[in-house]
Design a protein around this motif. Structure first.
Motif, mmCIF file in Angstrom:
data_model
loop_
_atom_site.group_PDB
_atom_site.id
_atom_site.type_symbol
_atom_site.label_atom_id
_atom_site.label_comp_id
_atom_site.label_asym_id
_atom_site.label_seq_id
_atom_site.Cartn_x
_atom_site.Cartn_y
_atom_site.Cartn_z
ATOM 1 N N ARG A 18 0.846 -1.197 0.000
ATOM 2 C CA ARG A 18 0.000 0.000 0.000
ATOM 3 C C ARG A 18 0.879 1.243 0.000
ATOM 4 O O ARG A 18 1.854 1.322 0.747
ATOM 5 C CB ARG A 18 -0.895 -0.009 1.233
ATOM 6 N N PRO A 19 0.578 2.247 -0.842
ATOM 7 C CA PRO A 19 1.388 3.467 -0.862
ATOM 8 C C PRO A 19 1.430 4.128 0.507
ATOM 9 O O PRO A 19 0.457 4.102 1.259
ATOM 10 C CB PRO A 19 0.651 4.347 -1.892
ATOM 11 N N ARG A 20 2.562 4.720 0.831
ATOM 12 C CA ARG A 20 2.731 5.388 2.115
ATOM 13 C C ARG A 20 1.900 6.664 2.154
ATOM 14 O O ARG A 20 1.912 7.464 1.222
ATOM 15 C CB ARG A 20 4.215 5.712 2.321
ATOM 16 N N ALA A 21 1.172 6.847 3.246
ATOM 17 C CA ALA A 21 0.357 8.050 3.402
ATOM 18 C C ALA A 21 1.258 9.278 3.486
ATOM 19 O O ALA A 21 2.310 9.240 4.124
ATOM 20 C CB ALA A 21 -0.502 7.944 4.656
ATOM 21 N N PRO A 22 0.873 10.373 2.839
ATOM 22 C CA PRO A 22 1.704 11.578 2.859
ATOM 23 C C PRO A 22 1.716 12.242 4.234
ATOM 24 O O PRO A 22 0.790 12.074 5.035
ATOM 25 C CB PRO A 22 1.035 12.481 1.824
ATOM 26 N N ARG B 83 -1.845 16.529 -1.498
ATOM 27 C CA ARG B 83 -1.349 15.158 -1.469
ATOM 28 C C ARG B 83 -2.196 14.266 -0.581
ATOM 29 O O ARG B 83 -2.447 13.106 -0.914
ATOM 30 C CB ARG B 83 0.104 15.150 -0.995
ATOM 31 N N TYR B 84 -2.629 14.806 0.537
ATOM 32 C CA TYR B 84 -3.488 14.027 1.428
ATOM 33 C C TYR B 84 -4.791 13.660 0.713
ATOM 34 O O TYR B 84 -5.222 12.504 0.730
ATOM 35 C CB TYR B 84 -3.779 14.825 2.699
ATOM 36 N N GLU C 226 -5.416 13.639 -2.539
ATOM 37 C CA GLU C 226 -5.140 12.773 -3.686
ATOM 38 C C GLU C 226 -4.918 11.339 -3.237
ATOM 39 O O GLU C 226 -5.422 10.391 -3.854
ATOM 40 C CB GLU C 226 -3.922 13.286 -4.450
ATOM 41 N N TYR C 227 -4.175 11.162 -2.152
ATOM 42 C CA TYR C 227 -3.919 9.818 -1.613
ATOM 43 C C TYR C 227 -5.239 9.099 -1.329
ATOM 44 O O TYR C 227 -5.406 7.923 -1.679
ATOM 45 C CB TYR C 227 -3.083 9.931 -0.345
ATOM 46 N N HIS C 228 -6.198 9.801 -0.735
ATOM 47 C CA HIS C 228 -7.469 9.167 -0.381
ATOM 48 C C HIS C 228 -8.359 8.972 -1.600
ATOM 49 O O HIS C 228 -9.113 7.992 -1.665
ATOM 50 C CB HIS C 228 -8.175 9.984 0.697
ATOM 51 N N GLN D 10 -7.246 5.700 -3.320
ATOM 52 C CA GLN D 10 -7.464 4.446 -2.610
ATOM 53 C C GLN D 10 -8.921 4.032 -2.785
ATOM 54 O O GLN D 10 -9.817 4.698 -2.268
ATOM 55 C CB GLN D 10 -7.134 4.593 -1.124
ATOM 56 N N ASP E 80 7.810 13.487 -0.543
ATOM 57 C CA ASP E 80 6.999 12.343 -0.908
ATOM 58 C C ASP E 80 7.263 11.861 -2.322
ATOM 59 O O ASP E 80 6.501 11.130 -2.906
ATOM 60 C CB ASP E 80 5.506 12.688 -0.755
#
Length: 371
Positions: free
Chosen positions: A3-7, A257-258, A260-262, A265, A370
């Motif tokens: 799983r990609p690392r959360a920013p 980034r936060y 975009e990360y969500h 997923q 990141d």
């Protein structure tokens, strides 16, 4: 697959963080404006800068820089003195600049792609006021940018300055001209001739993107005076300098980034103001105030990100519109259609045709910690 690392949501600089060296390009802006007979008191009004500070090692906050830019522009009785060319003249001098190891890395890059990648990786040291992203397509290389520090009205000035700096520096280092294509979301300005002077005919206003691109073959053509050893040493030293900084990305970049990360997923909940505020260890009211200080609000950031992802996915993936709406957290495809029409003025079908002409590969190089 892991799983990609959360920013990171804790270490960031803001619009009131001292980070821009006054003795770098702000002092040159002051010099150029004064040379055009702009009175000193008008130029420095509200900036907290005194003329005796110009050659000091003082750091300016983005807010101070934006006020200085504002003061250097449309002043009464000053409109005919060439204010519109300041951003381009200033840009010609910002790179490689005098940023120590980061500047040495730029000077010794092997080719244009390595130069751009270095600029993006070291942007905290070289140009921290905009958020940069470099992407590699099958046939072209793309550089994207967005406001990262609440520049608001100063954003166009900063982007013009950045682009002029890129154009000037890479031509100097390579010894040749490149076939750039410049696309800007803003409408054609009154000072359009300045773009023709610096970029020729390859400028498109009213575009879907803010981006600079050129053919992939040109991006990897070797430069005559590059030094791999000097580049590696300078890059290593610059990365060590970055590691010592308390923050390596802006608050707005961290927020993008936060979110975009969500959004990326599939199983993640829909990000909202409350959950985002909690992730940034603050109340919803504090997050609202912080965003207001940066001249924006939560929904604007969220919609800007969904707009960018929609354009990318419409071009790169043959997703049905219903599935695309679901991934972007719209209730249904009709709501997505209305949003796209509002954001771009085009239907999803027209956007898919437009985006398919310039496909890219996500995540080639982003900025800072990141990457």
């Amino acid at each position: 697959m892991a799983r990609p690392r959360a920013p990171s949501t804790t270490a960031y600089y803001q619009c009131d963080t001292p980070l821009v060296p006054l003795q770098q390009w702000p002092s040159l802006l002051i010099e150029l404006a004064l040379a055009r007979n702009l009175p000193e008191y008008r130029l420095l009004r509200g900036t907290g800068i005194f003329i005796d500070d110009v050659m000091s090692e003082r750091l300016l906050t983005p807010i101070q820089v934006f006020q200085l830019i504002h003061n250097s522009q449309r002043q009464r009785g000053y409109e005919q003195c060439g204010y519109e060319e300041l951003r381009f003249l200033l840009g010609n001098h910002i790179f490689p600049g005098h940023y120590g190891a980061a500047s040495n890395a730029l000077v010794n890059a092997a080719h244009l792609y390595e130069w751009l990648a270095t600029l993006v990786r070291l942007q905290r040291l070289l140009f921290p006021l905009l958020q940069l992203r470099l992407e590699l397509g099958p046939e072209r290389v793309y550089l994207y940018w967005r406001d990262s520090t609440g520049a608001h009205e100063a954003c166009d000035f900063l982007s013009d300055m950045l682009l002029s700096g890129i154009h000037s520096c890479v031509r100097w280092l390579s010894g040749k001209a490149f076939d750039w294509q410049l696309q800007l979301r803003r409408l054609r300005p009154a000072y359009y001739e300045q773009y023709e002077l610096h970029w020729g005919e390859q400028v498109q206003f009213g575009s879907l993107w803010n981006r600079l691109s050129l053919a992939r073959s040109q991006a990897f053509s070797p430069w005559p005076h590059a030094s791999t050893k000097a580049f590696t040493s300078a890059e290593r030293e610059a990365q060590q300098q970055l590691a010592q900084l308390p923050e390596q990305q802006s608050f707005l970049a961290a927020l993008y980034r936060y979110l975009e990360y969500h959004l990326l997923q599939p199983e993640a909940a829909v990000p909202n103001l409350e959950s985002t505020a909690a992730a940034f260890c603050m109340s919803s009211a504090s997050l609202k105030r912080k965003l207001q200080k940066h001249h924006t609000h939560f929904q604007a950031i969220y919609d800007e990100l969904r707009r960018a992802l929609a354009l990318e996915w419409l071009g790169n993936q043959s997703l049905p519109l219903e599935q695309l709406a679901q991934r972007l957290h719209f209730h249904d495809s009709a709501n997505l259609r209305r949003a796209l029409k509002k954001w771009t003025g085009l239907t999803p079908q027209a956007l898919r045709l437009e985006s398919e002409q310039t496909p890219t590969q996500r995540g080639s190089i982003f900025c800072s910690s990141d990457s």
